[in-house]
Design an enzyme around this catalytic site. Structure first.
Site, PDB file in Angstrom:
ATOM      1  N   ASN A 149      16.087 -67.283 -39.710  1.00 43.57           N
ATOM      2  CA  ASN A 149      17.994 -67.458 -40.144  1.00 43.57           C
ATOM      3  C   ASN A 149      18.529 -67.629 -39.386  1.00 43.57           C
ATOM      4  O   ASN A 149      19.244 -68.134 -39.184  1.00 43.57           O
ATOM      5  CB  ASN A 149      17.550 -65.556 -40.960  1.00 43.57           C
ATOM      6  CG  ASN A 149      18.754 -65.649 -41.086  1.00 43.57           C
ATOM      7  OD1 ASN A 149      20.242 -66.077 -41.344  1.00 43.57           O
ATOM      8  ND2 ASN A 149      18.824 -64.071 -42.345  1.00 43.57           N
ATOM      9  N   THR A 150      18.317 -66.568 -38.302  1.00 42.92           N
ATOM     10  CA  THR A 150      19.002 -66.258 -36.929  1.00 42.92           C
ATOM     11  C   THR A 150      19.176 -68.098 -35.859  1.00 42.92           C
ATOM     12  O   THR A 150      19.935 -67.711 -35.718  1.00 42.92           O
ATOM     13  CB  THR A 150      17.871 -65.436 -36.143  1.00 42.92           C
ATOM     14  OG1 THR A 150      18.471 -63.784 -36.835  1.00 42.92           O
ATOM     15  CG2 THR A 150      19.397 -65.255 -34.801  1.00 42.92           C
TER      16      THR A 150
ATOM     17  N   GLY B 179      14.826 -63.086 -34.758  1.00 44.64           N
ATOM     18  CA  GLY B 179      15.390 -63.298 -33.865  1.00 44.64           C
ATOM     19  C   GLY B 179      15.791 -63.241 -32.034  1.00 44.64           C
ATOM     20  O   GLY B 179      16.819 -63.298 -31.644  1.00 44.64           O
TER      21      GLY B 179
ATOM     22  N   ALA C  53      10.345 -66.057 -38.759  1.00 43.32           N
ATOM     23  CA  ALA C  53      10.505 -65.141 -37.610  1.00 43.32           C
ATOM     24  C   ALA C  53      10.281 -65.909 -35.957  1.00 43.32           C
ATOM     25  O   ALA C  53       9.249 -66.287 -35.753  1.00 43.32           O
ATOM     26  CB  ALA C  53       9.925 -63.980 -37.956  1.00 43.32           C
ATOM     27  N   GLY C  54      11.261 -66.022 -35.336  1.00 45.06           N
ATOM     28  CA  GLY C  54      10.539 -66.029 -33.820  1.00 45.06           C
ATOM     29  C   GLY C  54      11.418 -67.294 -33.300  1.00 45.06           C
ATOM     30  O   GLY C  54      10.943 -67.844 -32.339  1.00 45.06           O
TER      31      GLY C  54
ATOM     32  N   LYS D  33       9.523 -61.017 -50.382  1.00 44.34           N
ATOM     33  CA  LYS D  33       9.046 -61.897 -49.455  1.00 44.34           C
ATOM     34  C   LYS D  33       8.943 -60.140 -48.960  1.00 44.34           C
ATOM     35  O   LYS D  33       9.425 -59.951 -48.541  1.00 44.34           O
ATOM     36  CB  LYS D  33      10.109 -62.704 -48.334  1.00 44.34           C
ATOM     37  CG  LYS D  33       9.881 -62.249 -46.755  1.00 44.34           C
ATOM     38  CD  LYS D  33      10.688 -62.770 -45.593  1.00 44.34           C
ATOM     39  CE  LYS D  33      10.514 -62.036 -44.789  1.00 44.34           C
ATOM     40  NZ  LYS D  33      11.441 -62.870 -43.397  1.00 44.34           N
TER      41      LYS D  33
END
Lengths: 256, 66
Positions: free
Chosen positions: A207-208, A159, A185-186, A98
């Site tokens: 992830n977050t 995040g 992301a996001g 990545k």
């Protein structure tokens, strides 16, 4: 026929890719990974902890079970990103990376100029490159032309949990490139993940949203269901949006 | 002799190799990547790669990340 996702010649059943950072502890991470159904998990490349009394990630994530996808997080230059990928390949014995080149600490938006330059070098070096990029169709096309195996436009800043800020750009990216499109992301909650798949994206990476949820394991399950529901909606073909009503019950045979 | 390992000075014995250093550090070779003076040392070369005074080594592995 099974509905699968193929990236760089490898085929996966799950369209949810998850990170391994920020979990409160390893046992929670292990259970969340299981609940997510993910087959690809991202990892970062860092100096080893010379204090071997501390546990390491690989004590908990079995590379025979999960496909590890090393990232180049915290790389601000083409050079650092390329160097990190080469180390990742040597550590993990796999070509898939990545690729991210960060342009700004506050937004963590990508430096797409450096990203494209790094992608070209890595493709030449035999890597299967999955670049984290802006929701910019022109850059997505350039990355595809450079030989990237997928493109991974952001939904919103890393995040942030803001969800897909520009679904129209994501749609244009989907019409522009032939390689898999993975929203990266996001994402904040399951409906965001569902939306990505409903738009026609091939997958979503997060992830977050899972790791920092109050209950990461339950959120992982919710994300798995969201991805599944979104994918099915996309395949089923949604009805067009209309301003006015269309009756669901017959107008013939009324007795009043 | 002294080398710089992950940014910190460290003493190693004469004739030390990448292999012997990893063993001393209890690091399984399968889980790490090693860079010596900015050049990656392939896993197959760990045993044959002797360290020299002043070498700068980076030993990296995978950690949690997104």
């Amino acid at each position: 026929m099974a509905d699968t996702l193929t990236i760089g010649g490898k085929t996966f059943r799950s369209r949810l890719l998850v990170g391994t950072g920020k979990y409160p502890d390893y046992p929670t991470m292990v259970r969340a990974l299981e609940a997510s159904g993910a087959e690809i998990v991202t990892v970062a490349v860092r100096r080893v902890n010379l204090d071997r009394s501390k546990e390491s990630l690989l004590d908990h994530v079995d590379p025979r079970r999960y496909t590890l996808l090393p990232n180049t997080a915290a790389c601000f230059t083409e050079e650092d990103a390329v160097r990190t990928c080469h180390l990742a390949r040597e550590a993990g014995m796999s070509d898939m990376v990545k690729l991210e080149v960060i342009g700004d600490e506050k937004t963590l938006f990508p430096d797409t100029q450096a990203l494209l330059a790094a992608a070209k070098r890595l493709v030449k070096d035999g890597f299967v490159v999955l670049p984290y990029t802006n929701d910019d169709p022109i850059m997505a096309k350039r990355l595809e032309d450079a030989g990237c195996a997928a493109v991974m436009p952001l939904a919103a800043p890393i995040g942030s949990g803001l969800g897909i800020r520009n679904p129209y750009n994501i749609r244009i990216i989907l019409e522009t490139v032939k390689v898999p499109v993975i929203v990266d992301a996001g994402v904040g909650t399951a409906s965001d993940a569902a939306m990505a798949l409903e738009l026609g994206c091939d997958g979503v990476l997060m992830n977050t949203a899972i790791a920092s949820a109050k209950d990461p394991v339950l959120m992982a399950e919710a994300m798995r269901d969201g991805v599944s529901a979104g994918r099915k909606s996309f395949l089923a073909g949604r009805i067009p949006k209309k301003l006015y009503a269309t009756a669901s019950s017959p107008l013939d045979g009324t007795f009043f | 002799m002294e080398i710089v390992l992950n940014g910190e000075t460290r003493a190693v014995g004469e004739g030390a190799t990448v292999s012997s250093l990893l063993e001393e550090l209890s690091l399984p070779p399968t889980r790490v990547a090693v860079e010596r003076n900015r050049v990656i040392v392939r896993k197959t070369e760990y045993g044959a790669t002797e360290l020299a005074a002043g070498d700068r080594l980076e030993i990296v592995t995978f950690v949690g990340g997104g």
